[in-house]
Design an enzyme around this catalytic site. Sequence first.
Site, short mmCIF file in Angstrom:
data_model
loop_
_atom_site.label_atom_id
_atom_site.label_comp_id
_atom_site.label_asym_id
_atom_site.label_seq_id
_atom_site.Cartn_x
_atom_site.Cartn_y
_atom_site.Cartn_z
N ASP A 87 0.83 -1.19 0.00
CA ASP A 87 0.00 0.00 0.00
C ASP A 87 0.87 1.25 0.00
O ASP A 87 1.93 1.29 0.64
CB ASP A 87 -0.89 -0.02 1.25
CG ASP A 87 -1.82 1.17 1.33
OD1 ASP A 87 -2.67 1.32 0.44
OD2 ASP A 87 -1.69 1.96 2.29
N GLU A 124 1.38 -0.40 -5.10
CA GLU A 124 0.43 0.64 -5.48
C GLU A 124 1.20 1.94 -5.68
O GLU A 124 1.64 2.56 -4.72
CB GLU A 124 -0.62 0.84 -4.38
CG GLU A 124 -1.61 1.94 -4.73
CD GLU A 124 -2.28 2.57 -3.51
OE1 GLU A 124 -3.36 3.15 -3.68
OE2 GLU A 124 -1.72 2.50 -2.40
#
Length: 571
Positions: free
Chosen positions: A254, A295
């Site tokens: 993330d 990401e």
Amino acid sequence: MPVREPYARGVRATVTLLLAVALVAGACAPAPAPSGSVAPGTAAVPSGAAAAPPPCLSEAAAPGDRPWWSDRVFYEVFVRSFQDSNGDGIGDLGGLIDRLDELDDLGITGLWLMPVAEATSYHGYDVTDYRAIESDYGTAEDFRALVAAAHDRGIAIVVDFVLNHTSIDHPWFQDSMARGEHADWYLWSDAKPSVARSDGTPVWHEAPDGRFYYGYFWEGMPDLNLENPAVQREIEDVAEYWLDEFGVDGFRLDAAKHLVEDANQLENTPETHEWLQAFRDDVHARHPEALILGEVFDSTTMSSSYVKDASLDLTFDFGLGSAAIISLNSRDAGSIAAALDEVAGAYPRDTLATFLTNHDQNRVMDQLGDDVESARLAAKLLLTGPGVPFVHYGEEIGMTGRKPDERIRTPMRWDGTTPAAGFSTADPWEPLSDDAPGVNVADEAADADSLLSSYRDLIGLRAGRAALAAGDLVPVESGDRHVVAFLRTSGSDVVLVVANLDVQPVESPSLTLDDGPLCEAPRASVLWPDGAGDVAGELRGPSVSATGGFEEYVPLEHLGPREMVVIELTR
């Protein structure tokens, strides 16, 4: 080449297909680029040089040279909203296990799970214990059972790893705030720095003792000081724990571009790349085939830089899905054609991950004005397109949802029953999406013309063709602004994808490819959908140029509204 034999199914099928293709006469393609190279069809013939015919090969790239994820179709799951197995209105690991057969039937071969570690908030992105399973979801044994059950079905498991920040309630932060042994595990300042996000949002937040701590996303999620060697070691140990103790197949990192700041530069710093390279090297030293997916919510140029320098194995491209939605809404292929051309030259082989929308975006059905045919064509573009596709749960049945975030993460609609559409026997943790009762898995599974049936057919089509499953992308220029076209190639397996984004038919769309992978005179036949050849009229193959392309090739006399045709090119 998968991590474990129990789920080698997808790769074995591709290998078998490639061997069969190699024994028959097929369309010809240039030599496969080595791992880390740009897809074919992007290099121009030097000015003044004589153009030589492209080489003709009958064999594809050696399957052993490709990573295990190269031909997978992944499915993003928010466990809290997927299936409740104990009647408390909250999705859990047992519920996900109960629904694995439906995902297997859909053709899914990989799962990306949003955070499943213990956290403060419902979404899980503010971790309080990296080694504990979220108590709402179940136990460590439940998670082991999920991994085993998925692997038995040939489905890999990738989990969200939130390493940029923790919850403000994490014991590390509480100790850091008290100036204990974790004092320098976070970023502190006695005076408030003037730096802020580009939109003016503050990133430094005041603590009770008058000091300020850094938290890029909000005050409840303070950023870890990843340049502290002790923090880096702990994060590496956490990764090892999940790989060894639970048997996961990799991580989705993330906020990967935000890991290390440099003064006023808060994202995409050289230090972030260096940190990721060290983390990836450490994981691969002990688990060579673990997937490190990142990401990087940024431009194609920036996101691709993380795989070009080996900071990540795989990264999401955020521009391609957005471009498809823009083109579908405008009925003009310009955006998606430009995005395809950009990704073809940006990403080395097997490093591109694609999607239409994810858990941070308004759902694709909402963005397309609740138009099923547009959503169907969006699925076609995703699942015949390049890279490793990811499907956001509920996307395959056309679930809608607009921010706030809870409304784009609503419970899955499995059937038309009350109170929770088969998700739970109790009132769900979040009300269902604002969709008609017929938007559910059970009803759509029984309807051959449903969106769900289209997803199932497309995933099956992709799995059955080497060119679509993991082939290279060669963009093709269209003479009609409503039409987008591209080749997918894997050795001798070559297919041409042609799609009309307009709500009106297109007559005799012409296509041009300056430099390509073709040779001699390939024959054209409709591969998908069944029966399209009867509507399209008689197909003819292109006249191939000396550079392996073609000029003003008209494969179809007619292309209907929102119609896509996949054409096989064989010798």
